[in-house]
Every structure is written in structure tokens, then in C-alpha cells.
Scaffold this active site. Structure first.
Site, short mmCIF file in Angstrom:
data_model
loop_
_atom_site.label_atom_id
_atom_site.label_comp_id
_atom_site.label_asym_id
_atom_site.label_seq_id
_atom_site.Cartn_x
_atom_site.Cartn_y
_atom_site.Cartn_z
N GLU A 66 0.84 -1.19 0.00
CA GLU A 66 0.00 0.00 0.00
C GLU A 66 0.87 1.25 0.00
O GLU A 66 1.95 1.26 0.58
CB GLU A 66 -0.91 -0.02 1.23
CG GLU A 66 -1.99 -1.07 1.08
CD GLU A 66 -2.82 -1.28 2.34
OE1 GLU A 66 -3.95 -1.73 2.20
OE2 GLU A 66 -2.34 -0.98 3.44
N CYS A 86 3.84 8.41 1.05
CA CYS A 86 4.43 7.50 2.02
C CYS A 86 4.73 6.18 1.29
O CYS A 86 3.81 5.48 0.86
CB CYS A 86 3.44 7.30 3.17
SG CYS A 86 4.01 6.12 4.40
N CYS A 115 7.42 -6.80 6.72
CA CYS A 115 8.54 -6.25 7.49
C CYS A 115 9.04 -7.31 8.47
O CYS A 115 8.25 -8.10 8.99
CB CYS A 115 8.08 -5.02 8.27
SG CYS A 115 9.41 -4.17 9.14
N CYS A 124 7.50 -5.24 15.28
CA CYS A 124 7.15 -4.31 16.36
C CYS A 124 5.73 -4.62 16.86
O CYS A 124 4.84 -4.88 16.05
CB CYS A 124 7.24 -2.87 15.86
SG CYS A 124 8.91 -2.42 15.34
N CYS A 143 2.55 -2.57 15.51
CA CYS A 143 2.44 -2.27 14.08
C CYS A 143 1.76 -3.40 13.32
O CYS A 143 2.15 -4.56 13.42
CB CYS A 143 3.83 -2.01 13.51
SG CYS A 143 3.83 -1.65 11.75
N CYS A 179 -0.43 5.61 10.07
CA CYS A 179 0.82 4.94 10.44
C CYS A 179 0.56 3.58 11.07
O CYS A 179 -0.25 3.47 11.98
CB CYS A 179 1.59 5.76 11.46
SG CYS A 179 1.90 7.41 10.96
N1 SAH Z 1 10.32 0.66 9.83
C1 SAH Z 1 10.47 2.08 9.77
C2 SAH Z 1 9.56 2.70 8.74
C3 SAH Z 1 8.08 2.61 9.07
S1 SAH Z 1 7.58 4.20 9.52
C4 SAH Z 1 10.27 2.65 11.17
O1 SAH Z 1 9.91 1.91 12.07
O2 SAH Z 1 10.52 3.83 11.37
C5 SAH Z 1 6.04 3.98 10.15
C6 SAH Z 1 5.85 4.78 11.40
O3 SAH Z 1 4.53 4.48 11.93
C7 SAH Z 1 6.83 4.39 12.49
O4 SAH Z 1 7.21 5.50 13.25
C8 SAH Z 1 6.02 3.44 13.30
O5 SAH Z 1 6.53 3.31 14.58
C9 SAH Z 1 4.63 4.09 13.27
N2 SAH Z 1 3.57 3.14 13.58
C10 SAH Z 1 3.55 1.83 13.39
N3 SAH Z 1 2.41 1.29 13.85
C11 SAH Z 1 1.68 2.31 14.34
C12 SAH Z 1 0.39 2.40 14.92
N4 SAH Z 1 -0.38 1.34 15.08
N5 SAH Z 1 -0.04 3.61 15.28
C13 SAH Z 1 0.72 4.71 15.08
N6 SAH Z 1 1.93 4.69 14.53
C14 SAH Z 1 2.41 3.50 14.17
#
Ligand code: SAH
Length: 361
Positions: A96, A109, A116, A120, A123, A342
Site C-alpha cells: 500500500e 508514504c 517487514c 514491532c 504495528c 501509520c
Molecule cells: N520501519 C520504519 C519505517 C516505518 S515508519 C520505522 O519503524 O521507522 C512507520 C511509522 O509508523 C513508524 O514511526 C512506526 O513506529 C509508526 N507506527 C507503526 N504502527 C503504528 C500504529 N499502530 N499507530 C501509530 N503509529 C504506528
């Protein structure tokens, strides 16, 4: 080889090997990226812009290079005009891509991997594991088709959008391809973005950060989320291997352009990392670094265990930082009703069934 994975100097090399003048590289880049000429189409149709272009070269380009771009499968638009596209590559895998409106300039974005490997806990993408890396031409392709779609739906020419590598994947875990794609984005006769138009966000992948000086001077962002190790370990398993202090040291050593800050994303989770004590540790940890804190209220997804704090708590957390002169902003959630915010980007059903490659980080 796909054309969109080529840097201008590689095209020059190809021209040299086929006894064409090197100067054509610039013209070809301009025609493809600035005039948006479809070379394959132009082979069979006369195109005014190509009247002076050598037919032999045109034919050879069409034989040696693949000009196919990924395809848009579905598109969703939310109330706030955020557009989420599901884009498919030639092997049937898809990711996406989100186009986010920001005042006069839009931001795309981009994903860097299908799925991935970082796993985390907050996420959605992370729950799906890594399927594969994206190639440079696929990353460029995502940008080009999204930009084209944007101009088509709005029916007018649009300023080229900025880029954040904040979609699916850990960009530094796909170092070489993301680096090359970035270099292509910056080519003067190509898409011609500036280094400050691109931001790469990392969960703190040290092997990539250590050689980040090999990248052009784009903006860097760190997904910080908690300055307390046990909490950060629980959120980002990578922290157990590469703890925050090591990551911050590596980040602070990176050369920066004038007024270029390190952006730290801080995900705010209700009753987990949103207390005054959490803010205090955060301030203590980053107070000597040139950072801007970007607060992201947690975006829930199906099956998520965490919750989003009240708006009043998000504002409070921001003020705790500001009192200590730490610049902070709140990332207003965009596109959450279409799961485009995000951490909400999902790999489609097809990908889920695809075989996963073993995760090695
Ligand atoms: N892997 C990289 C790039 C992804 S950026 C990184 O971790 O930075 C995506 C951003 O969205 C990151 O800051 C991540 O922590 C945030 N993110 C992931 N899941 C989320 C969620 N459920 N709610 C809000 N932010 C989230």
C-alpha cells in the site's frame, strides 16, 4: 532490466557500450521523467517530442529495457483527502502507498519491503513478517504511479510530492535498494527531488545507520517510542540487539545539512508510555541532540492490544516537552478510517498466502 532502476550514469554506460553518444542519457531521462513519455508506446505512434530522437536508439531501448510500472489495484480516499492505493508488482505481490495532503504540498508514504521483519508489537505491518525486499525500480514505480494517479483524479498538474519512507518495511534493512532508489529520485534530469524532500524513518537498524553516510543527505527519522529500555524492548524487539543509546550515538555522528534536524517519532500509547515520568526520561535522553519530536497517537487495527490516549493527554505530553524547550509536534492522524494511517498498512490476502522468507535481522 527495468528502466526505472537505472541511474543516469548507468544509462551512459549502456549508451557507450552500444556506441551511442553519451549525451543522449540526459535527453532520455528528461523525456521519460520530465515529459513523461512512454517509450514503448512511442515506438508505434509518432510523438512530436521524439521527432529528432534517433529511431535506432529508440528501438534498442525498447529491446533492452523493460518500461513496465506497477499497477494500481484499488484506491480509497478518506474524508481528509488522504488517498490509499494498493499497488501490485509484476510477481503479483503488492504494497500500500499513501498520498497525504499537507497544505500546499503532498507527501507520498512509500514502502520499501513487502511486509517487514522487525515485528514491532504495535504495528499492523509487523504482524505479517517479511515477504521480500522491493527493488529500486519498484520503489520508483510506486512514486510514479501514485503521482500520475494524483494528477488524474484531481484533473490538473500537481507539484511533485515529497517522500517519506514510512510505509511497509524497514528501509535500512533493504539498504542498497533504498539507497539506489533515493539516488534516482534526486537525479537532476529525472524526478529531481531535493535531499530535504525525502525522509527515511528507521526503527533503529544499526548496521544500516552505521553506513548511512553512503546515502545522499536526506532527512532521517527515528522511531523512538520510549526512552526506557524495557518498554522500548517490548515495543521494538530490535532494541534488544541495538539499544537506543547506541542508536542515538550513531545518529548524532551523522553529518547534517544546515537546519536539518533528526526527527524522532514517539508513538503515544495509553497507560504505557504517556506519563510524565516517560516524558522526563525522554527529555533527559535527547536533550543535547538536535531533535524534533513527532508525537503519533497510537492507531488501532484489528486485534491490536494497545489503546490511543485521550487527546488531552497527547496535548499534555507535548507541553511537558515544550516546557523543557524540546520542539514537539503532534502528527495529526490522517486517513485512519481507511486504515491508511501509520502502522495500519496491510499486506493483502495474496501476500499473506505467499511463502515468507526466513526473517534475519
Ligand atoms: N520501519 C520504519 C519505517 C516505518 S515508519 C520505522 O519503524 O521507522 C512507520 C511509522 O509508523 C513508524 O514511526 C512506526 O513506529 C509508526 N507506527 C507503526 N504502527 C503504528 C500504529 N499502530 N499507530 C501509530 N503509529 C504506528
Amino acid at each position: 532490466m527495468n528502466f526505472y532502476g537505472l541511474k543516469q550514469n548507468e544509462l551512459e554506460e549502456w549508451l557507450k557500450n552500444h556506441n551511442f553518444p553519451l549525451a543522449h542519457a540526459r535527453t532520455i531521462f528528461q523525456l521519460v521523467y520530465k515529459e513523461k513519455i512512454n517509450f514503448i508506446h512511442s515506438l508505434n505512434h509518432s510523438d512530436a517530442l521524439l521527432t529528432n530522437f534517433p529511431t535506432q536508439l529508440l528501438k534498442k531501448l525498447a529491446v533492452d529495457f523493460d518500461f513496465t510500472l506497477p499497477k494500481i489495484k484499488t484506491a480509497h480516499q478518506s474524508q481528509d483527502q488522504t488517498i490509499k492505493l494498493l499497488i501490485e508488482f509484476s510477481d503479483g505481490k503488492s504494497v500500500e502507498t499513501v498520498l497525504i495532503p499537507f497544505h500546499h504540498k503532498h507527501t507520498i508514504c512509500l514502502s520499501t519491503q513487502v511486509g517487514c521483519a522487525m515485528n514491532c508489537s504495535f504495528c499492523y505491518t509487523g504482524t505479517q513478517g517479511l515477504t521480500r525486499n522491493l527493488a529500486p525500480h519498484e520503489i520508483i514505480g510506486l512514486y510514479l504511479v501514485t503521482y500520475k494517479y494524483f494528477e488524474e483524479v484531481t484533473g490538473k498538474k500537481q507539484v511533485k510530492p515529497n517522500i517519506v519512507y514510512m510505509g511497509q518495511g524497514e528501509p535500512l534493512h533493504n539498504f542498497d535498494n533504498v539507497k539506489k532508489a533515493t539516488e534516482i529520485f534526486l537525479e537532476t534530469y529525472g524526478i529531481e527531488l531535493g535531499p530535504r524532500n525525502i525522509t527515511l524513518s528507521t526503527a533503529g537498524y544499526l548496521p544500516g545507520l552505521e553506513k548511512f553516510t553512503e546515502f545522499p543527505r536526506i532527512n532521517i527519522a527515528l522511531s523512538l517510542h520510549s526512552a526506557i529500555d524495557e518498554k522500548r524492548n517490548a515495543l521494538i524487539p530490535l532494541n534488544q540487539k541495538y539499544p537506543l543509546t547506541t542508536i542515538l550515538t550513531a545518529l548524532s555522528k551523522l553529518p547534517r545539512l544546515k537546519r536539518q534536524y533528526i526527527m524522532c517519532e514517539y508513538l503515544l500509547i495509553k497507560d504505557f508510555n504517556d506519563s510524565f515520568a516517560d516524558a522526563e526520561v525522554l527529555i533527559e535522553t535527547i536533550k543535547d541532540l538536535p531533535v524534533i519530536i513527532n508525537l503519533i497517537p497510537f492507531n488501532p487495527f484489528p486485534g491490536s492490544v494497545y489503546q490511543r490516549p485521550e487527546k488531552s493527554r497527547v496535548d499534555e505530553f507535548k507541553s511537558w516537552l515544550e516546557v523543557k524547550k524540546i520542539p514537539a509536534m503532534i502528527r495529526t492522524t490522517k486517513g485512519d478510517e481507511i486504515l491508511a494511517a501509520c502502522g495500519q498498512l496491510y499486506v493483502d490476502e495474496l501476500n499473506k498466502k505467499a511463502k515468507k522468507v526466513p526473517t534475519q535481522i
